[in-house]
Design a protein around this motif. Structure first.
Motif, mmCIF file in Angstrom:
data_model
loop_
_atom_site.group_PDB
_atom_site.id
_atom_site.type_symbol
_atom_site.label_atom_id
_atom_site.label_comp_id
_atom_site.label_asym_id
_atom_site.label_seq_id
_atom_site.Cartn_x
_atom_site.Cartn_y
_atom_site.Cartn_z
ATOM 1 N N GLU A 44 0.839 -1.201 0.000
ATOM 2 C CA GLU A 44 0.000 0.000 0.000
ATOM 3 C C GLU A 44 0.874 1.252 0.000
ATOM 4 O O GLU A 44 0.582 2.232 -0.690
ATOM 5 C CB GLU A 44 -0.936 0.008 1.194
ATOM 6 C CG GLU A 44 -1.895 1.202 1.174
ATOM 7 C CD GLU A 44 -2.863 1.200 2.344
ATOM 8 O OE1 GLU A 44 -4.058 1.440 2.119
ATOM 9 O OE2 GLU A 44 -2.410 0.964 3.485
ATOM 10 N N ARG A 51 -5.574 -1.048 0.878
ATOM 11 C CA ARG A 51 -5.883 -1.917 2.019
ATOM 12 C C ARG A 51 -7.349 -1.788 2.377
ATOM 13 O O ARG A 51 -7.924 -0.705 2.390
ATOM 14 C CB ARG A 51 -5.024 -1.555 3.227
ATOM 15 C CG ARG A 51 -3.614 -2.035 3.156
ATOM 16 C CD ARG A 51 -3.493 -3.557 3.349
ATOM 17 N NE ARG A 51 -3.320 -3.929 4.738
ATOM 18 C CZ ARG A 51 -4.122 -4.753 5.397
ATOM 19 N NH1 ARG A 51 -5.201 -5.245 4.826
ATOM 20 N NH2 ARG A 51 -3.870 -5.083 6.643
ATOM 21 N N ALA A 56 -7.291 -6.639 0.824
ATOM 22 C CA ALA A 56 -6.844 -5.562 -0.062
ATOM 23 C C ALA A 56 -7.627 -5.617 -1.360
ATOM 24 O O ALA A 56 -8.216 -6.645 -1.709
ATOM 25 C CB ALA A 56 -5.352 -5.681 -0.347
#
Length: 255
Positions: A44, A51, A56
């Motif tokens: 991320e 996320r 995710a």
């Protein structure tokens, strides 16, 4: 499985499924949920995914590519200085590869205005379109997949073409460069093609502006000892300097 291999696999799964859960990744990769969370958090930060609670999701393609038109304007003066130095390493009669990076596009502008007779192999749509206007240039575009919002051709459809040309020099940029990973990028498909470019060319010259130094992305396409010269716009960190000195790779700073 090393961290880069895991994160490669995670990105591949997200690209296929759009969303993934920590539990699913833990079972697939045979690692703990804590390890998966560490990987997702790191990815991320690299802007490779978003996320979510318990997992995710994939970033929109235009976010990942940061749209070519936007990227082309960033750090333009640095890229122009780097390109001016890189142009000095191109000789009349050569066959060179230009990747689809915005830095190589700046190099292509110098080539377009020159009288040198060259064969240019490129994966950049914008680069090919511009260079074809110069009658001294033979422009070969690598076949492959074109994604929305991207200037780059990706994948290995053009792999056979690269086998048929004798390439003197590859000029390439990257999303990031660091001592341990070398040149890295976030698109697995583009990385596959860049690896083939590195393998094909007699020499590889990396064109890396300061915004990419010391950073990392998901997949490596060239280690430092695969590079024959680095052209950048500022002095390297002590760690990077030591790595390039150990590999005996010249570093040139474009002032």
């Amino acid at each position: 499985m090393f961290a880069n291999q895991r994160r490669n696999e995670i990105l591949h799964m997200i690209q296929e499924q759009k969303t993934v859960s920590v539990q699913e990744l833990s079972e697939k990769l045979n690692v703990s949920a804590a390890t998966v969370r560490t990987d997702l958090n790191a990815m991320e930060k690299q802007e490779l995914l978003i996320r979510t609670h318990g997992g995710a999701m994939m970033k929109e393609k235009e976010d990942i590519d940061k749209k070519y038109a936007i990227r082309e304007k960033k750090h333009r003066s640095e890229k122009q200085r780097i390109a001016a130095v890189a142009f000095e390493y191109i000789e009349d009669g050569q066959c060179i590869i230009l990747d689809a990076s915005t830095t190589c596009f700046e190099l292509a502008k110098f080539i377009k205005e020159s009288t040198k007779r060259l064969t240019i192999v490129t994966s950049g749509l914008t680069t090919a379109t511009m260079l074809k206007e110069n009658p001294n240039l033979t422009v070969i575009i690598i076949g492959g997949i074109v994604r929305s919002g991207s200037n780059s051709i990706e994948g290995l459809i053009g792999h056979e073409l690269l086998k048929k040309v004798n390439v003197d020099t590859l000029f390439t940029s990257a999303y990031a460069l660091n001592a341990s990973d070398g040149l890295t990028d976030f698109s697995l498909y583009e990385v596959e093609l860049k690896r083939e470019m590195v393998a094909t060319a007699h020499k590889t010259i990396a064109l890396i502006d300061n915004s990419k130094l010391g950073k990392s992305s998901i997949a490596t396409f060239a280690k430092i000892d695969d590079i024959h010269r680095l052209i950048t716009d500022q002095s390297l960190s002590p760690e990077l300097t030591a790595s390039f000195q150990a590999a005996k790779v010249p570093v040139e700073v474009a002032n």
